[in-house]
Enzyme design. Sequence first.
Site, PDB file in Angstrom:
ATOM      1  N   GLY A   1      25.250  14.014  46.978  1.00 43.75           N
ATOM      2  CA  GLY A   1      25.480  14.699  45.608  1.00 43.75           C
ATOM      3  C   GLY A   1      24.727  13.852  44.618  1.00 43.75           C
TER       4      GLY A   1
ATOM      5  CB  THR B   1      19.397  14.399  40.322  1.00 41.56           C
ATOM      6  OG1 THR B   1      19.892  13.527  39.367  1.00 41.56           O
ATOM      7  CG2 THR B   1      18.546  15.604  39.808  1.00 41.56           C
TER       8      THR B   1
ATOM      9  CE  LYS C   1       7.614  13.311  29.798  1.00 44.17           C
ATOM     10  NZ  LYS C   1       7.902  12.985  31.241  1.00 44.17           N
TER      11      LYS C   1
HETATM   12  C1  LIG Z   1      13.053   3.701  39.295  1.00 42.09           C
HETATM   13  C2  LIG Z   1      13.174   5.055  39.354  1.00 42.09           C
HETATM   14  C3  LIG Z   1      12.811   5.786  38.429  1.00 42.09           C
HETATM   15  C4  LIG Z   1      12.901   7.313  38.282  1.00 42.09           C
HETATM   16  N1  LIG Z   1      12.431   7.917  37.320  1.00 42.09           N
HETATM   17  C5  LIG Z   1      12.337   9.209  37.460  1.00 42.09           C
HETATM   18  C6  LIG Z   1      12.007  10.053  36.353  1.00 42.09           C
HETATM   19  O1  LIG Z   1      12.031   9.573  34.905  1.00 42.09           O
HETATM   20  N2  LIG Z   1      11.924  11.396  36.542  1.00 42.09           N
HETATM   21  C7  LIG Z   1      12.061  11.799  37.543  1.00 42.09           C
HETATM   22  O2  LIG Z   1      11.895  13.228  37.906  1.00 42.09           O
HETATM   23  N3  LIG Z   1      12.559  11.334  38.873  1.00 42.09           N
HETATM   24  C8  LIG Z   1      12.675   9.991  38.528  1.00 42.09           C
HETATM   25  N4  LIG Z   1      12.941   9.245  39.810  1.00 42.09           N
HETATM   26  C9  LIG Z   1      13.426   9.886  40.827  1.00 42.09           C
HETATM   27  C10 LIG Z   1      14.936  10.381  40.574  1.00 42.09           C
HETATM   28  O3  LIG Z   1      15.865   9.381  40.371  1.00 42.09           O
HETATM   29  C11 LIG Z   1      15.093  10.951  41.822  1.00 42.09           C
HETATM   30  O4  LIG Z   1      14.513  12.112  42.308  1.00 42.09           O
HETATM   31  C12 LIG Z   1      16.553  11.766  41.742  1.00 42.09           C
HETATM   32  O5  LIG Z   1      17.636  11.103  41.010  1.00 42.09           O
HETATM   33  C13 LIG Z   1      17.307  12.318  42.733  1.00 42.09           C
HETATM   34  O6  LIG Z   1      17.917  11.358  43.628  1.00 42.09           O
HETATM   35  P1  LIG Z   1      18.458  11.822  44.891  1.00 42.09           P
HETATM   36  O7  LIG Z   1      19.621  12.789  44.651  1.00 42.09           O
HETATM   37  O8  LIG Z   1      17.578  12.092  45.951  1.00 42.09           O
HETATM   38  O9  LIG Z   1      19.417  10.504  45.424  1.00 42.09           O
HETATM   39  P2  LIG Z   1      20.792   9.781  44.771  1.00 42.09           P
HETATM   40  O10 LIG Z   1      20.949   9.631  43.533  1.00 42.09           O
HETATM   41  O11 LIG Z   1      20.502   8.440  45.502  1.00 42.09           O
HETATM   42  O12 LIG Z   1      21.819  10.509  45.715  1.00 42.09           O
HETATM   43  C14 LIG Z   1      22.029  10.173  47.044  1.00 42.09           C
HETATM   44  C15 LIG Z   1      23.412  10.918  47.235  1.00 42.09           C
HETATM   45  O13 LIG Z   1      23.921  10.713  48.775  1.00 42.09           O
HETATM   46  C16 LIG Z   1      24.988  10.155  48.908  1.00 42.09           C
HETATM   47  N5  LIG Z   1      24.952   9.366  50.044  1.00 42.09           N
HETATM   48  C17 LIG Z   1      24.246   8.554  50.799  1.00 42.09           C
HETATM   49  N6  LIG Z   1      24.632   8.248  51.687  1.00 42.09           N
HETATM   50  C18 LIG Z   1      25.640   8.690  52.064  1.00 42.09           C
HETATM   51  C19 LIG Z   1      26.384   8.601  52.965  1.00 42.09           C
HETATM   52  N7  LIG Z   1      26.322   7.760  54.217  1.00 42.09           N
HETATM   53  N8  LIG Z   1      27.768   9.383  53.187  1.00 42.09           N
HETATM   54  C20 LIG Z   1      27.782  10.212  51.927  1.00 42.09           C
HETATM   55  N9  LIG Z   1      27.131  10.275  50.775  1.00 42.09           N
HETATM   56  C21 LIG Z   1      26.078   9.534  51.129  1.00 42.09           C
HETATM   57  C22 LIG Z   1      25.291   9.292  47.576  1.00 42.09           C
HETATM   58  O14 LIG Z   1      26.433   9.036  47.382  1.00 42.09           O
HETATM   59  C23 LIG Z   1      24.781  10.237  46.526  1.00 42.09           C
HETATM   60  O15 LIG Z   1      25.658  11.092  46.083  1.00 42.09           O
HETATM   61  C24 LIG Z   1      13.211   7.882  39.543  1.00 42.09           C
HETATM   62  C25 LIG Z   1      13.456   6.970  40.701  1.00 42.09           C
HETATM   63  C26 LIG Z   1      13.620   5.548  40.738  1.00 42.09           C
HETATM   64  C27 LIG Z   1      13.846   4.818  41.815  1.00 42.09           C
END
Ligand SMILES: Cc1cc2nc3c(=O)[nH]c(=O)nc-3n(C[C@H](O)[C@H](O)[C@H](O)COP(=O)(O)OP(=O)(O)OC[C@H]3O[C@@H](n4cnc5c(N)ncnc54)[C@H](O)[C@@H]3O)c2cc1C
Length: 501
Positions: free
Chosen positions: A13, A15, A78
């Site tokens: 959960g 982004t 932006k």
């Molecule tokens: C340094 C950095 C800078 C960035 N800057 C940008 C930017 O400026 N612009 C942009 O577009 N993108 C950027 N990104 C990418 C962006 O952060 C991600 O694409 C976005 O936040 C989506 O993340 P996510 O939801 O995939 O992962 P996460 O935010 O890591 O969410 C993962 C989810 O899975 C859950 N989860 C994981 N394992 C388990 C488990 N075993 N059981 C239950 N739940 C679990 C966690 O609790 C969480 O809810 C950046 C990334 C990094 C690393």
Amino acid sequence: MSQEVRSVVIAGGGTAGWMVAAALARVLGPRLTITLVESSDIGIIGVGEATIPAIQQFNKLVKFDEDEFLKQTQGTFKLAIEFVDWYEKGQAYMHTFGPVGRDLAYIPFHHYWLRDQRTAGSMWDYSLNALAAQQAKFSRVERIPNTPLSGLTWAFHFDASLYAAYLSRLAQKMGVRRIDAKIAGALQAPDGDVRALKLEDGRELAADFFIDCTGFRGVLIEQTLKTGYDDWSHWLLADRAQAVPTARVNPLLPYTRSTALEAGWQWRIPLQHRTGNGHVYSSAFTTDERARELLLANLDAAPLADPRLIKFTTGRRKQLWNRNVVCMGLASGFIEPLESTAIHLIQVTIQRLILLFPHVGDYEARRVQFNRSAAAEYEYIRDFIILHYYANNRVGEPFWDAVRNMSIPDSLAHKIELFRETAGIFCASEDLFQLSSWLQVLWGQGVRPRGTHPFVEAIAPQDRAGYLRDLRHLFAQAAQTLPSQADFITQHCAAAPPASA
Ligand SMILES: Cc1cc2nc3c(=O)[nH]c(=O)nc-3n(C[C@H](O)[C@H](O)[C@H](O)COP(=O)(O)OP(=O)(O)OC[C@H]3O[C@@H](n4cnc5c(N)ncnc54)[C@H](O)[C@@H]3O)c2cc1C
């Protein structure tokens, strides 16, 4: 697997998870049961705060009111990214959204500008986005009045945690069921498809289809299905980041700044309540201690917390759709945050999933198409990012020497050579970055054409000069009439002060 998909479980959960939950609930809600499992113990990555203009389409899909969305997320506008010291120290350029100039007689604008460059001023004098960014101005101007010229093209900066929370509230209102639990693993059917999530508290959560949004962990796509990863770290050397928030400073700049440092670069993302900063670097060329020191030395206000270390491997999952699992967000790969493409990739993956949704029958052809399109999309973005590193003149600095001398993908080498010949830029439809983006970054990174397009000579020199002069004047005048971004936000979308303030 050929059964109709009536239930979907989203693992994660952040982004990604909440974007796909909200979008599916909006589009397929009544015929689909959607459950999202996230772990508040694990939390979300909490970075990812700069976007590109296409996010407006996502906002429309989920019916966000733009002002309300900015209030809820402490968001700002932006218009561009400023690249400082990337080509060489002391040099800076903008990669702005929207067009540069205006094409004439089938020939892209930049050929005219190049032909008369000595008298035509800076390329960025022909971009309203660049002028407004430099002057810290913003308004929702879609056209320059009484001209055929387009106005501003904008994206947003926002607080990543607030954005996920806002989407979560919206998705739950539309019927998405949320479970706060840790996923311990997955149960597979005899054919290898995922049948159910196994939660740490012993529950099993069955569904027809699964979406893996568990971030770098890739709980389903990798830990369960062993899909594999194309590692691109030989081209994109950065593998760590340290992020730190600072107090807001004025003026409130409507652009992201990216400053090249010894072994990477530093971002600066202005929000309403604070500034986000981070240093992205290669651990092969510097230490965490040195990276932290440089980050803290390059802040323009006091840090509000200790820097947080994040490790990653640049690359892409070999398949974004494997069996009955689609992955998105960081579970699907990570190119680099340099051009703010990760949230966009989530968005296009959602759009493609909606388009190819496995609602009925055998879906193998849809799966193959999904993976093909995703692969192309990732590779075009990869090339664009590599260009920023490769075309540098920071001679004598080990990291920059290494990236300047590395071998690059053929597809990028071709793009650079095409521009070197006669400033040609051709972009495929899957290429997120089109002519104006490639032009600004090629030029900004010091790539120079050997010749100009012969057809520009079809227009007499004095007419060309008049055309360029008039355009420049219209853009300058339009920029003058804009309010400051800070005033615009105060008037339309100021967020309430954060609870702790
Ligand atoms: C340094 C950095 C800078 C960035 N800057 C940008 C930017 O400026 N612009 C942009 O577009 N993108 C950027 N990104 C990418 C962006 O952060 C991600 O694409 C976005 O936040 C989506 O993340 P996510 O939801 O995939 O992962 P996460 O935010 O890591 O969410 C993962 C989810 O899975 C859950 N989860 C994981 N394992 C388990 C488990 N075993 N059981 C239950 N739940 C679990 C966690 O609790 C969480 O809810 C950046 C990334 C990094 C690393």
